[in-house]
Design an enzyme around this catalytic site. Structure first.
Site, PDB file in Angstrom:
ATOM      1  N   HIS A   1       0.853  -1.191   0.000  1.00 57.24           N
ATOM      2  CA  HIS A   1       0.000   0.000   0.000  1.00 57.24           C
ATOM      3  C   HIS A   1       0.888   1.239   0.000  1.00 57.24           C
ATOM      4  O   HIS A   1       1.756   1.384   0.860  1.00 57.24           O
ATOM      5  CB  HIS A   1      -0.881  -0.059   1.248  1.00 57.24           C
ATOM      6  CG  HIS A   1      -1.891   1.033   1.365  1.00 57.24           C
ATOM      7  ND1 HIS A   1      -3.123   0.968   0.771  1.00 57.24           N
ATOM      8  CD2 HIS A   1      -1.856   2.210   2.025  1.00 57.24           C
ATOM      9  CE1 HIS A   1      -3.818   2.054   1.069  1.00 57.24           C
ATOM     10  NE2 HIS A   1      -3.062   2.839   1.832  1.00 57.24           N
TER      11      HIS A   1
ATOM     12  N   ASP B   1       0.962   5.278   0.062  1.00 61.05           N
ATOM     13  CA  ASP B   1       0.191   6.482   0.373  1.00 61.05           C
ATOM     14  C   ASP B   1       0.808   7.693  -0.312  1.00 61.05           C
ATOM     15  O   ASP B   1       1.930   8.078  -0.004  1.00 61.05           O
ATOM     16  CB  ASP B   1       0.165   6.712   1.888  1.00 61.05           C
ATOM     17  CG  ASP B   1      -0.732   5.713   2.583  1.00 61.05           C
ATOM     18  OD1 ASP B   1      -1.902   5.614   2.202  1.00 61.05           O
ATOM     19  OD2 ASP B   1      -0.238   5.017   3.492  1.00 61.05           O
TER      20      ASP B   1
ATOM     21  N   MET C   1       0.560  11.607  -0.910  1.00 60.03           N
ATOM     22  CA  MET C   1      -0.040  12.812  -0.308  1.00 60.03           C
ATOM     23  C   MET C   1       0.678  14.045  -0.846  1.00 60.03           C
ATOM     24  O   MET C   1       1.907  14.046  -0.992  1.00 60.03           O
ATOM     25  CB  MET C   1       0.114  12.779   1.213  1.00 60.03           C
ATOM     26  CG  MET C   1      -0.398  11.507   1.868  1.00 60.03           C
ATOM     27  SD  MET C   1      -0.232  11.606   3.663  1.00 60.03           S
ATOM     28  CE  MET C   1      -0.687   9.912   4.118  1.00 60.03           C
TER      29      MET C   1
ATOM     30  N   HIS D   1      -2.820   4.702  -2.949  1.00 60.40           N
ATOM     31  CA  HIS D   1      -3.889   5.446  -2.271  1.00 60.40           C
ATOM     32  C   HIS D   1      -3.609   6.923  -2.505  1.00 60.40           C
ATOM     33  O   HIS D   1      -2.749   7.504  -1.863  1.00 60.40           O
ATOM     34  CB  HIS D   1      -3.859   5.058  -0.784  1.00 60.40           C
ATOM     35  CG  HIS D   1      -4.886   5.737   0.062  1.00 60.40           C
ATOM     36  ND1 HIS D   1      -4.892   5.614   1.437  1.00 60.40           N
ATOM     37  CD2 HIS D   1      -5.943   6.531  -0.249  1.00 60.40           C
ATOM     38  CE1 HIS D   1      -5.907   6.312   1.923  1.00 60.40           C
ATOM     39  NE2 HIS D   1      -6.554   6.878   0.927  1.00 60.40           N
TER      40      HIS D   1
ATOM     41  N   MET E   1      -4.092  10.620  -2.156  1.00 62.23           N
ATOM     42  CA  MET E   1      -4.695  11.675  -1.338  1.00 62.23           C
ATOM     43  C   MET E   1      -4.150  12.999  -1.869  1.00 62.23           C
ATOM     44  O   MET E   1      -3.341  13.687  -1.238  1.00 62.23           O
ATOM     45  CB  MET E   1      -4.329  11.454   0.145  1.00 62.23           C
ATOM     46  CG  MET E   1      -5.077  10.262   0.738  1.00 62.23           C
ATOM     47  SD  MET E   1      -4.334   9.645   2.263  1.00 62.23           S
ATOM     48  CE  MET E   1      -3.124   8.512   1.591  1.00 62.23           C
TER      49      MET E   1
ATOM     50  N   ASP F   1      -8.014   0.656   6.230  1.00 61.13           N
ATOM     51  CA  ASP F   1      -6.729   1.380   6.328  1.00 61.13           C
ATOM     52  C   ASP F   1      -6.744   2.310   7.528  1.00 61.13           C
ATOM     53  O   ASP F   1      -7.520   3.259   7.583  1.00 61.13           O
ATOM     54  CB  ASP F   1      -6.541   2.185   5.032  1.00 61.13           C
ATOM     55  CG  ASP F   1      -5.223   2.958   4.977  1.00 61.13           C
ATOM     56  OD1 ASP F   1      -4.389   2.815   5.883  1.00 61.13           O
ATOM     57  OD2 ASP F   1      -5.043   3.706   3.992  1.00 61.13           O
TER      58      ASP F   1
HETATM   59  C1  DX5 Z   1      -3.088   7.341   6.452  1.00 54.39           C
HETATM   60  C2  DX5 Z   1      -2.661   6.310   5.464  1.00 54.39           C
HETATM   61  C3  DX5 Z   1      -2.444   4.936   6.002  1.00 54.39           C
HETATM   62  C4  DX5 Z   1      -1.372   4.817   7.050  1.00 54.39           C
HETATM   63  C5  DX5 Z   1      -1.751   3.692   7.979  1.00 54.39           C
HETATM   64  O1  DX5 Z   1      -3.522   8.477   5.756  1.00 54.39           O
HETATM   65  O2  DX5 Z   1      -3.641   6.210   4.428  1.00 54.39           O
HETATM   66  O3  DX5 Z   1      -2.212   3.988   4.958  1.00 54.39           O
HETATM   67  O4  DX5 Z   1      -0.103   4.570   6.505  1.00 54.39           O
HETATM   68  O5  DX5 Z   1      -0.855   3.654   9.038  1.00 54.39           O
HETATM   69  P1  DX5 Z   1      -1.150   2.889  10.411  1.00 54.39           P
HETATM   70  O6  DX5 Z   1      -1.302   1.429  10.101  1.00 54.39           O
HETATM   71  O7  DX5 Z   1       0.066   3.211  11.224  1.00 54.39           O
HETATM   72  O8  DX5 Z   1      -2.437   3.479  10.986  1.00 54.39           O
HETATM   73 ZN    ZN Z   2      -3.479   4.579   2.920  1.00 52.04          ZN
END
Ligand code: DX5
Ligand code: ZN
Length: 236
Positions: free
Chosen positions: A32, A34, A36, A65, A67, A166
């Protein structure tokens, strides 16, 4: 089928390839990623070049993912970089047109019914169990009801989407999300923050598989006991 999707947000970015590989050795079958941009959420992470580097060192699907603002403009670049799944809250056809598996995301304050119309189009629904932006946040327990509702809708409408969760997934929360019906478990800090990612992945996956074997319980007591659901209203 339960799958573990380590969120590399919590990995050491200077050793990303080795950390990702360690998590896969521990049983993870999706990574996964992320993405951002400092605008859509108040944090900045990584983009297509890092996805391309991960693509070279790992064979497992890369679940991006997004964002970010103006995601449509960046889908071609992520697809080109080797993304396999792309999740965001619109432009599902564009994602599919670029040969990736489209997913829709529901943030903590978004009701499941907001995505009723797109459920037949999606490969996966990503249920955020923290407000997006950072790793290491506390699991929002009211997301269990959403997972359960999605699982019921999938059955009653005979749909095939996968349910991914998530945020805040670790050994104390994993059993509840699996029993609620989640199958793809994103976990960042529990995999990468301490100890060995491989061993962490193995143990978390084992807890998830053990929970999947147990009979489904009534979740209302687990949800009623939630003290941390209130902050689920802080984002649209
Ligand atoms: C938060 C991310 C998550 C994050 C989860 O915005 O989308 O994927 O990395 O991290 P944990 O498992 O530490 O909550
Ligand atoms: Zn995520």
């Amino acid at each position: 089928m339960i799958e573990l999707a380590p969120s590399v947000l919590s990995a050491d970015f200077a050793r990303l390839g080795a950390e990702a590989q360690a998590a896969v050795e521990g049983g993870a079958t999706v990574l996964h990623v992320d993405v951002m941009d400092g605008h859509f959420v108040p944090n900045i992470t990584i983009g297509p070049p890092v996805v391309a580097s991960l693509r070279k060192v790992s064979k497992v699907p890369l679940d991006c993912h997004l964002m970010i603002e103006r995601p449509d403009e960046f889908i071609p670049a992520f697809a080109e970089a080797g993304a396999d799944w792309i999740s965001l809250d619109r432009t599902l056809h564009l994602i599919a047109a670029h040969g990736c598996k489209p997913g829709v995301v529901i943030n903590p304050a978004t009701p499941v019914h907001a995505i009723d119309e797109v459920l037949p189009l999606v490969h996966h629904v990503l249920v955020m169990s923290v407000n997006p932006g950072f790793g290491g946040q506390t699991f929002i327990r009211s997301s269990l009801k959403k997972i359960e509702l999605l699982s019921n809708i999938r059955e009653s409408r005979r749909l095939g989407f996968r349910i991914e969760v998530d945020g805040g997934i670790h050994r104390d929360t994993v059993a509840d999300v699996v029993r609620a019906g989640a199958e793809i478990l994103v976990s960042g800090s529990a995999i990468f923050e301490q100890g060995n990612p491989s061993e962490n992945a193995r143990q978390l996956l084992k807890s998830a598989l053990d929970a999947a074997k147990q009979p489904v319980q009534d979740l209302s007591s687990a949800v009623a006991g939630a003290a941390d659901g209130a902050n689920s209203l802080s984002l649209p």
